[in-house]
Design an enzyme around this catalytic site. Structure first.
Site, PDB file in Angstrom:
ATOM      1  N   SER A 178       0.699  -1.413   0.298  1.00  0.00           N
ATOM      2  CA  SER A 178       0.157  -0.091   0.278  1.00  0.00           C
ATOM      3  C   SER A 178       0.464   1.452   0.069  1.00  0.00           C
ATOM      4  CB  SER A 178      -0.629   0.105   0.972  1.00  0.00           C
ATOM      5  OG  SER A 178      -0.691  -0.429   2.138  1.00  0.00           O
TER       6      SER A 178
ATOM      7  N   HIS B  91      -5.895  -2.765  -2.297  1.00  0.00           N
ATOM      8  CA  HIS B  91      -5.246  -2.047  -3.723  1.00  0.00           C
ATOM      9  C   HIS B  91      -5.357  -2.478  -5.427  1.00  0.00           C
ATOM     10  CE1 HIS B  91      -4.378   0.625  -0.944  1.00  0.00           C
ATOM     11  NE2 HIS B  91      -3.265   0.168  -0.042  1.00  0.00           N
TER      12      HIS B  91
ATOM     13  N   LYS C 212     -11.792   1.537  -1.714  1.00  0.00           N
ATOM     14  CA  LYS C 212     -10.743   1.626  -2.888  1.00  0.00           C
ATOM     15  C   LYS C 212     -11.966   1.524  -3.920  1.00  0.00           C
ATOM     16  CE  LYS C 212      -8.175   1.084   0.992  1.00  0.00           C
ATOM     17  NZ  LYS C 212      -6.846   0.334   1.642  1.00  0.00           N
TER      18      LYS C 212
HETATM   19  C1  LIG Z   1      -7.093   0.121   2.945  1.00  0.00           C
HETATM   20  C2  LIG Z   1      -6.566  -1.745   3.681  1.00  0.00           C
HETATM   21  C3  LIG Z   1      -7.565  -1.760   4.276  1.00  0.00           C
HETATM   22  C4  LIG Z   1      -8.336  -1.607   5.332  1.00  0.00           C
HETATM   23  O1  LIG Z   1      -9.483  -2.296   4.200  1.00  0.00           O
HETATM   24  P1  LIG Z   1     -10.555  -0.667   4.787  1.00  0.00           P
HETATM   25  O2  LIG Z   1     -11.549  -1.355   4.385  1.00  0.00           O
HETATM   26  O3  LIG Z   1     -10.605   0.903   5.134  1.00  0.00           O
HETATM   27  O4  LIG Z   1     -10.163  -0.932   6.738  1.00  0.00           O
HETATM   28  C5  LIG Z   1      -6.417  -3.482   4.462  1.00  0.00           C
HETATM   29  N1  LIG Z   1      -5.309  -3.328   3.821  1.00  0.00           N
HETATM   30  C6  LIG Z   1      -4.309  -2.614   2.752  1.00  0.00           C
HETATM   31  C7  LIG Z   1      -3.112  -3.082   1.831  1.00  0.00           C
HETATM   32  C8  LIG Z   1      -5.645  -1.778   3.339  1.00  0.00           C
HETATM   33  O5  LIG Z   1      -4.998  -0.676   2.179  1.00  0.00           O
END
Ligand SMILES: *Cc1c(COP(=O)(O)O)cnc(C)c1O
Length: 393
Positions: free
Chosen positions: A182, A210, A241
Site C-alpha cells: 500500500s 489496492h 477503495k
Molecule cells: C485500506 C487497506 C485495508 C483496510 O481496509 P478498510 O476497508 O479501509 O478497513 C487493509 N489492507 C490494505 C492493504 C489496505 O490498503
C-alpha cells in the site's frame, strides 16, 4: 500523571516531525476536493476508478436506503444479514469465480476487520503465520492477535521465506501478504508464493485492497494478473477503495467461509454494514466488470505510464519515484519534516498529496504518496509532475 505523559509524547512526536493531523474535506472527495484553504486536485484518495461519485452508484445508494432503511440493526449472524448483503456476496463470488476451483464470499464492514478475522479465526496454537515485513497494519495487528506462531520475512524475499517454511514444524502454515503493497505500489510475487505453498503444504492469504477493481481481467486483482486459480489461496478485497463505497469481503473455498461464520469474532460481534451500502456496491461491481470498468482501467493505465515517464526528471532533482504499474506512485523523500514541507508546499500550489511517515513506512523513508485515479486527466498528472519538479527555495 496521564495527561502529563500524553502532553510530552505529543511534543516528542511534533519535534520528530511525526504529528498527524486530519484535514477536513468540505464536499465530495472527487478529482477535485475542497478544503478550507480552497479547491485542490486530489491525489490523496484510493477511489482509483472514480466510482465514489458515479451517478449510478449514488442512485443505487439512495434506492437502497428507501428499500432497506439506514441501518442493519444487528450482527449478520443475528438479524442483520439482508437480501442486499446476500445478493452482493453472490455477485462478488461470481466476479472472482475464475480465481478458485470453488468459491464463496463473506462480507465484512471493513478490510481491517476482515484481516483480523482471517488471521485469528483460521489458525490456532501450533500453527504458523509467515508475513511479509511490509504488510498492511491490519495484517500486522491480526498477526499479533493470532494464537499462531508468527515469523516475518524481508519484503518479497522468497529465499528467506523458503528457509522459514523449511524449518517450521507447524501443523498449518499460512503465508500472508499484500497483493499490492500500500505504500510502495509494488506487487507480491504470487506465483513464487504459490510454488512455495505447494512445496510446503501452506495456504496463501492475499490482501488485495489496492488491486480489486484495478488490476487484471475484469479488475479481479493480482491473482488474475498472475493467472492463479487455486484453493490454496484466500483473497481479501476491500470495497471502499476502487469500488468507491465501503466494506470488504473474503473469497475462499466454501469451508473457509463456513468456518469464518462460526469463529471470526470481528465478523460475529459487530453490527452488519448498512444494506444500502451493499445495494450500491452491486452497481460498483457491475461497472467494474463491464466495458465502463475496462475503459476506466485503460485510462488509469495511461495516467500511470505518464507519471512513470517523469521518473528520470524527478531523479535529477533528488526525488526517487520507484517503478510501479499501480495507481500508488510513491515519491521518496526520506526525512519526515522535509516530506511534510513538500506536502504543504504542494497544497499551497493546489495539490493534495499526503506525506507518509513512520511507523506507516520504515524509518528514513518518508514519502509523498501520490494516488492516481481514473477521475484524473492526463493534464492533472502533468501539472502535478511540474509542481514536483519546480525549483523550490
Ligand atoms: C485500506 C487497506 C485495508 C483496510 O481496509 P478498510 O476497508 O479501509 O478497513 C487493509 N489492507 C490494505 C492493504 C489496505 O490498503
Amino acid at each position: 500523571m496521564l495527561l502529563d505523559r500524553l502532553r510530552q509524547r505529543l511534543l516528542d512526536r511534533k519535534a520528530a516531525g511525526l504529528l498527524r493531523q486530519r484535514v477536513t474535506g468540505l464536499g465530495p472527495s472527487d478529482r477535485v476536493a475542497h478544503r478550507d484553504s480552497g479547491a485542490v486536485l486530489n491525489f490523496a484518495s484510493n477511489d482509483y476508478l472514480g466510482l465514489a461519485n458515479h451517478p449510478t452508484v449514488l442512485k443505487a445508494f439512495h434506492e437502497g436506503l428507501d428499500r432497506y432503511g439506514a441501518g442493519a440493526g444487528a450482527s449478520a449472524m443475528v438479524s442483520g444479514h439482508s437480501l442486499a448483503h446476500e445478493q452482493l456476496e453472490h455477485a462478488l463470488a461470481d466476479w472472482v469465480a475464475p480465481l478458485f476451483p470453488e468459491c464463496q464470499c463473506l462480507l465484512f464492514s471493513t478490510g481491517y476487520l476482515a484481516n483480523l478475522a482471517l488471521l485469528t479465526a483460521i489458525t490456532e496454537r501450533g500453527d504458523a503465520l509467515f508475513c511479509d515485513k511490509l504488510n498492511h497494519a491490519s495484517l500486522i495487528d491480526g498477526m499479533r492477535l493470532s494464537e499462531a506462531d508468527h515469523r516475518r520475512f524481508p519484503h518479497r524475499d522468497m529465499e528467506a521465506l523458503e528457509r522459514l517454511l523449511a524449518s517450521s514444524q507447524a501443523r498449518i502454515k499460512m503465508i500472508v501478504t499484500d497483493g499490492v503493497f500500500s505504500m510502495d505500489g509494488d506487487l507480491a510475487p504470487l506465483q513464487a508464493l504459490l510454488n512455495l505453498a505447494e512445496r510446503f503444504d501452506a495456504t496463501v492469504i492475499v490482501d488485495d485492497a489496492h488491486a480489486m477493481g484495478v488490476l487484471g481481467e475484469e479488475g479481479r486483482g493480482t491473482m488474475a494478473l498472475s493467472k492463479i486459480c487455486s484453493e490454496r489461496f484466500i483473497l481479501m478485497g476491500t470495497l471502499g477503495k476502487a469500488a468507491g463505497v465501503s466494506g470488504a469481503f473474503v473469497a475462499a473455498h466454501p469451508l473457509v467461509i463456513e468456518w469464518m461464520q462460526q469463529a471470526a469474532r470481528s465478523f460475529i460481534y459487530t453490527t452488519a454494514p448498512p444494506p444500502a451500502i451493499s445495494h450500491a456496491l452491486l452497481q460498483s461491481v457491475e461497472i467494474i466488470r463491464g466495458d465502463e470498468g475496462s475503459s476506466r482501467r485503460n485510462h488509469l493505465t495511461t495516467l500511470i505510464r505518464h507519471m512513470q515517464s517523469h521518473r528520470s526528471a524527478l531523479n535529477t532533482i533528488g526525488l526517487q519515484l520507484p517503478e510501479s504499474i499501480t495507481p500508488i506512485q510513491p515519491v521518496l523523500i526520506g526525512d519526515n519534516v522535509a516530506a511534510m514541507q513538500c506536502s504543504m508546499a504542494l497544497a499551497c500550489a493546489g495539490f493534495w498529496v499526503p506525506a507518509i511517515r513512520p511507523p506507516t513506512v520504515p524509518e528514513g523513508t518518508a514519502r509523498l504518496r501520490v494516488s492516481l485515479s481514473a477521475a484524473h486527466t492526463i493534464e492533472d498528472v502533468s501539472y502535478l509532475c511540474s509542481a514536483l519538479t519546480a525549483p523550490r527555495d
